[in-house]
Design a protein around this motif. Structure first.
Motif, PDB file in Angstrom:
ATOM      1  N   ILE A  22      33.032  46.345  70.697  1.00 50.03           N
ATOM      2  CA  ILE A  22      34.432  46.770  70.774  1.00 50.03           C
ATOM      3  C   ILE A  22      34.534  48.272  70.501  1.00 50.03           C
ATOM      4  CG2 ILE A  22      36.701  46.568  69.689  1.00 50.03           C
ATOM      5  CD1 ILE A  22      35.931  44.241  71.519  1.00 50.03           C
ATOM      6  N   GLY A  23      33.795  48.719  69.482  1.00 51.01           N
ATOM      7  CA  GLY A  23      33.786  50.148  69.157  1.00 51.01           C
ATOM      8  C   GLY A  23      33.225  50.987  70.290  1.00 51.01           C
ATOM      9  N   PHE A  24      32.214  50.456  70.973  1.00 44.88           N
ATOM     10  CA  PHE A  24      31.623  51.162  72.115  1.00 44.88           C
ATOM     11  C   PHE A  24      32.649  51.343  73.230  1.00 44.88           C
ATOM     12  CE2 PHE A  24      29.375  50.742  76.244  1.00 44.88           C
ATOM     13  CZ  PHE A  24      28.681  51.949  76.226  1.00 44.88           C
ATOM     14  N   LEU A  25      33.362  50.269  73.564  1.00 48.53           N
ATOM     15  CA  LEU A  25      34.406  50.364  74.591  1.00 48.53           C
ATOM     16  C   LEU A  25      35.523  51.312  74.162  1.00 48.53           C
ATOM     17  CD1 LEU A  25      34.791  46.638  75.745  1.00 48.53           C
ATOM     18  CD2 LEU A  25      33.897  48.542  77.091  1.00 48.53           C
ATOM     19  N   ALA A  26      35.875  51.237  72.884  1.00 47.45           N
ATOM     20  CA  ALA A  26      36.930  52.117  72.369  1.00 47.45           C
ATOM     21  C   ALA A  26      36.510  53.582  72.473  1.00 47.45           C
ATOM     22  CB  ALA A  26      37.249  51.759  70.926  1.00 47.45           C
ATOM     23  N   ILE A  30      38.384  56.576  74.547  1.00 49.05           N
ATOM     24  CA  ILE A  30      38.867  57.782  73.863  1.00 49.05           C
ATOM     25  C   ILE A  30      38.279  59.042  74.506  1.00 49.05           C
ATOM     26  CG2 ILE A  30      38.744  59.067  71.684  1.00 49.05           C
ATOM     27  CD1 ILE A  30      38.895  56.285  70.279  1.00 49.05           C
ATOM     28  N   ILE A  31      36.983  59.011  74.800  1.00 47.96           N
ATOM     29  CA  ILE A  31      36.312  60.181  75.390  1.00 47.96           C
ATOM     30  C   ILE A  31      36.905  60.513  76.751  1.00 47.96           C
ATOM     31  CG2 ILE A  31      34.146  60.993  76.409  1.00 47.96           C
ATOM     32  CD1 ILE A  31      32.693  59.511  74.140  1.00 47.96           C
ATOM     33  N   PHE A  32      37.041  59.507  77.620  1.00 49.72           N
ATOM     34  CA  PHE A  32      37.513  59.786  78.980  1.00 49.72           C
ATOM     35  C   PHE A  32      39.014  60.051  79.017  1.00 49.72           C
ATOM     36  CE2 PHE A  32      33.389  57.975  80.065  1.00 49.72           C
ATOM     37  CZ  PHE A  32      32.961  58.902  81.012  1.00 49.72           C
ATOM     38  N   ILE A  60      39.914  57.904  86.653  1.00 47.51           N
ATOM     39  CA  ILE A  60      39.435  56.661  87.263  1.00 47.51           C
ATOM     40  C   ILE A  60      38.576  55.882  86.265  1.00 47.51           C
ATOM     41  CG2 ILE A  60      37.911  55.725  89.047  1.00 47.51           C
ATOM     42  CD1 ILE A  60      40.566  56.631  90.156  1.00 47.51           C
ATOM     43  N   ILE A  61      37.668  56.589  85.590  1.00 44.76           N
ATOM     44  CA  ILE A  61      36.787  55.925  84.621  1.00 44.76           C
ATOM     45  C   ILE A  61      37.598  55.369  83.447  1.00 44.76           C
ATOM     46  CG2 ILE A  61      34.851  56.248  83.032  1.00 44.76           C
ATOM     47  CD1 ILE A  61      33.847  58.455  84.931  1.00 44.76           C
ATOM     48  N   PHE A  62      38.571  56.157  82.973  1.00 48.40           N
ATOM     49  CA  PHE A  62      39.419  55.685  81.879  1.00 48.40           C
ATOM     50  C   PHE A  62      40.160  54.411  82.281  1.00 48.40           C
ATOM     51  CE2 PHE A  62      43.770  55.604  80.110  1.00 48.40           C
ATOM     52  CZ  PHE A  62      43.445  55.319  78.790  1.00 48.40           C
ATOM     53  N   GLY A  63      40.717  54.393  83.500  1.00 43.00           N
ATOM     54  CA  GLY A  63      41.433  53.208  83.977  1.00 43.00           C
ATOM     55  C   GLY A  63      40.535  51.992  84.060  1.00 43.00           C
ATOM     56  N   ALA A  64      39.296  52.189  84.541  1.00 45.38           N
ATOM     57  CA  ALA A  64      38.344  51.082  84.651  1.00 45.38           C
ATOM     58  C   ALA A  64      38.003  50.520  83.271  1.00 45.38           C
ATOM     59  CB  ALA A  64      37.076  51.560  85.360  1.00 45.38           C
ATOM     60  N   PHE A 293      50.449  56.973  95.991  1.00 45.34           N
ATOM     61  CA  PHE A 293      49.048  56.634  96.274  1.00 45.34           C
ATOM     62  C   PHE A 293      48.504  55.633  95.256  1.00 45.34           C
ATOM     63  CE2 PHE A 293      49.587  60.753  98.311  1.00 45.34           C
ATOM     64  CZ  PHE A 293      48.953  60.560  99.527  1.00 45.34           C
ATOM     65  N   ILE A 294      49.399  54.896  94.613  1.00 48.83           N
ATOM     66  CA  ILE A 294      48.976  54.006  93.523  1.00 48.83           C
ATOM     67  C   ILE A 294      48.029  52.917  94.015  1.00 48.83           C
ATOM     68  CG2 ILE A 294      50.940  52.419  93.741  1.00 48.83           C
ATOM     69  CD1 ILE A 294      50.992  52.284  90.673  1.00 48.83           C
ATOM     70  N   LEU A 295      48.233  52.425  95.245  1.00 48.47           N
ATOM     71  CA  LEU A 295      47.403  51.327  95.736  1.00 48.47           C
ATOM     72  C   LEU A 295      45.932  51.729  95.905  1.00 48.47           C
ATOM     73  CD1 LEU A 295      47.438  48.381  96.555  1.00 48.47           C
ATOM     74  CD2 LEU A 295      47.973  49.090  98.896  1.00 48.47           C
ATOM     75  N   PRO A 296      45.624  52.808  96.650  1.00 49.06           N
ATOM     76  CA  PRO A 296      44.207  53.186  96.757  1.00 49.06           C
ATOM     77  C   PRO A 296      43.585  53.590  95.420  1.00 49.06           C
ATOM     78  CG  PRO A 296      45.610  54.848  97.794  1.00 49.06           C
ATOM     79  CD  PRO A 296      46.462  53.657  97.517  1.00 49.06           C
ATOM     80  N   ILE A 297      44.365  54.246  94.556  1.00 50.36           N
ATOM     81  CA  ILE A 297      43.837  54.618  93.239  1.00 50.36           C
ATOM     82  C   ILE A 297      43.528  53.358  92.424  1.00 50.36           C
ATOM     83  CG2 ILE A 297      44.353  55.792  91.058  1.00 50.36           C
ATOM     84  CD1 ILE A 297      46.102  57.734  92.640  1.00 50.36           C
ATOM     85  N   ARG A 298      44.431  52.376  92.509  1.00 47.91           N
ATOM     86  CA  ARG A 298      44.200  51.114  91.794  1.00 47.91           C
ATOM     87  C   ARG A 298      42.953  50.418  92.311  1.00 47.91           C
ATOM     88  NH1 ARG A 298      45.725  45.850  92.806  1.00 47.91           N
ATOM     89  NH2 ARG A 298      47.268  46.363  94.387  1.00 47.91           N
ATOM     90  N   TRP A 299      42.737  50.436  93.613  1.00 45.22           N
ATOM     91  CA  TRP A 299      41.545  49.802  94.191  1.00 45.22           C
ATOM     92  C   TRP A 299      40.265  50.472  93.676  1.00 45.22           C
ATOM     93  CZ3 TRP A 299      43.560  49.545  99.937  1.00 45.22           C
ATOM     94  CH2 TRP A 299      44.411  48.432 100.058  1.00 45.22           C
ATOM     95  N   ILE A 300      40.295  51.801  93.614  1.00 50.39           N
ATOM     96  CA  ILE A 300      39.103  52.522  93.138  1.00 50.39           C
ATOM     97  C   ILE A 300      38.820  52.171  91.678  1.00 50.39           C
ATOM     98  CG2 ILE A 300      38.108  54.797  92.690  1.00 50.39           C
ATOM     99  CD1 ILE A 300      39.829  55.858  95.017  1.00 50.39           C
ATOM    100  N   MET A 301      39.869  52.185  90.852  1.00 50.67           N
ATOM    101  CA  MET A 301      39.700  51.827  89.439  1.00 50.67           C
ATOM    102  C   MET A 301      39.182  50.402  89.292  1.00 50.67           C
ATOM    103  SD  MET A 301      43.020  53.369  87.460  1.00 50.67           S
ATOM    104  CE  MET A 301      43.211  55.122  87.092  1.00 50.67           C
ATOM    105  N   ALA A 302      39.795  49.485  90.034  1.00 51.16           N
ATOM    106  CA  ALA A 302      39.418  48.076  89.927  1.00 51.16           C
ATOM    107  C   ALA A 302      37.981  47.852  90.394  1.00 51.16           C
ATOM    108  CB  ALA A 302      40.378  47.213  90.744  1.00 51.16           C
ATOM    109  N   ALA A 303      37.592  48.535  91.475  1.00 52.04           N
ATOM    110  CA  ALA A 303      36.225  48.387  91.987  1.00 52.04           C
ATOM    111  C   ALA A 303      35.206  48.880  90.964  1.00 52.04           C
ATOM    112  CB  ALA A 303      36.068  49.152  93.302  1.00 52.04           C
ATOM    113  N   LEU A 304      35.476  50.027  90.342  1.00 52.62           N
ATOM    114  CA  LEU A 304      34.571  50.542  89.324  1.00 52.62           C
ATOM    115  C   LEU A 304      34.529  49.602  88.122  1.00 52.62           C
ATOM    116  CD1 LEU A 304      32.738  52.744  88.182  1.00 52.62           C
ATOM    117  CD2 LEU A 304      34.790  53.942  87.366  1.00 52.62           C
ATOM    118  N   ALA A 305      35.693  49.114  87.700  1.00 58.12           N
ATOM    119  CA  ALA A 305      35.749  48.193  86.561  1.00 58.12           C
ATOM    120  C   ALA A 305      34.965  46.919  86.863  1.00 58.12           C
ATOM    121  CB  ALA A 305      37.199  47.850  86.226  1.00 58.12           C
TER     122      ALA A 305
END
Length: 333
Positions: A22-26, A30-32, A60-64, A293-305
């Motif tokens: 949990i701390g690792f994910l946190a 925080i960093i991103f 994108i990384i923060f969202g994922a 542009f929320i839809l393509p941005i959401r797809w990119i975040m979701a794909a990375l996640a």
């Protein structure tokens, strides 16, 4: 006995079993979050597109990572604390222009992020099987809304705190050219031969030549007379453009640069209150443009996640287990 086992399974499902993970994910969140604010802030102040790309990647990384917390974290108290720390990191990412405006925007962003992650967890509890993309559809729009809101507020704040400075960076030339580039093909439909990359003077000369050559009497004029007519027509076009713009125009620069110089000059000539209203409108336009542009941005975040999610499952960071559950239902007798 069955009820006791089912109750144990349910309690187990609601407990964070590894504080280290949990701390690792946190820490990653925080960093991103901080890096997103840092790079976007540098882009707003300096206008260099490289900072925008860095900031976009960090967002994108923060969202994922934020989406993954909806799956991996159970404790509400820990979720509140970690989202608060991520919001605080986002706030300090804009350390070069901290202000109440950004503080208020970050607080609203914190509430939006909390709403997003708990909305995702509620959806997760409604499914008998984990539906990753459905949860992403709930959580990620809130993430995009939150970071876009803070970015728009920071853009406005940068202008507002420097409103009395003549050299305030309102919009970089590079960013302006990127904004008007998509309109190039539309303008060419009405003015063939138009190109934002042309020198303004060359385009005016071409327009003047076209007018002279289209004239029915052009064929009877000698070359020297035609040159004189082109010069006169060019001078007249320059005067018309200058009168229309209400500001001096550098005809030796590219068309895009000449337009940029005129726009910036006109903005700087505005009264302070008019400037504030104008820049607030620009900030709102930026916000609405990004949200468009929320839809393509959401797809990119979701794909990375999803990629990270599958890697975590593959390496044993987490596992998918079945939960025993009893619930009340209503049936017709």
């Amino acid at each position: 006995m069955t009820d006791f086992l089912n109750k144990n399974f349910i309690n187990e499902a609601e407990v964070d079993r590894s504080n280290f993970k949990i701390g690792f994910l946190a820490l990653l969140g925080i960093i991103f979050s901080f890096l997103f604010g840092y790079f976007i802030n540098d882009f707003i102040i300096g206008g260099q597109s490289l900072y925008f790309y860095f900031g976009f990647a960090c967002g994108i990384i923060f969202g994922a990572i934020f989406l993954l917390k909806a799956f991996f974290m159970k404790s509400s108290d820990k979720i509140f604390l970690i989202v608060f720390l991520e919001s605080l990191a986002l706030f300090f990412g804009f350390f070069r222009q901290l202000s109440p405006v950004i503080g208020i925007a970050v607080f609203i962003a914190f509430l939006i992020l909390i709403s997003g992650i708990f909305g995702g967890k509620r959806e997760l509890q409604n499914f008998l099987k984990i539906r990753f993309w459905k949860i992403g559809k709930v959580v990620l729009p809130k993430v995009i809304l939150a970071i876009t809101l803070v970015s728009s507020a920071a853009y406005f704040n940068n202008f507002y705190k420097n409103i009395s400075l003549a050299e305030v960076q309102i919009l970089s030339k590079e960013a302006f050219e990127r904004i008007i580039a998509p309109t190039d093909f539309m303008v060419k439909k009405f003015y063939p031969g138009f190109d934002f990359s042309l020198k303004a003077e060359d385009w005016i000369i071409n327009m003047a030549k076209s007018q002279i050559e289209d004239s029915s009497a052009a064929s009877v004029f000698p070359a020297s007379a035609k040159s004189q007519l082109v010069k006169q027509a060019s001078d007249q076009l320059k005067k018309s453009i200058t009168d229309f713009s209400g500001a001096p125009v550098n005809f030796g620069s590219k068309i895009s640069e000449a337009i940029y110089d005129v726009v910036i000059l006109k903005i700087k000539q505005m009264a302070p209150k008019t400037k504030i209203v104008f820049m607030a409108s620009v900030s709102a336009l930026i916000f609405l443009t990004v949200m468009g542009f929320i839809l393509p941005i959401r797809w990119i975040m979701a794909a990375l996640a999803f990629i990270i999610y599958e890697i975590f499952l593959a390496v044993g960071f987490a596992t998918v287990a079945m939960e025993g559950r009893n619930r009340e239902i209503i049936i017709l007798k």
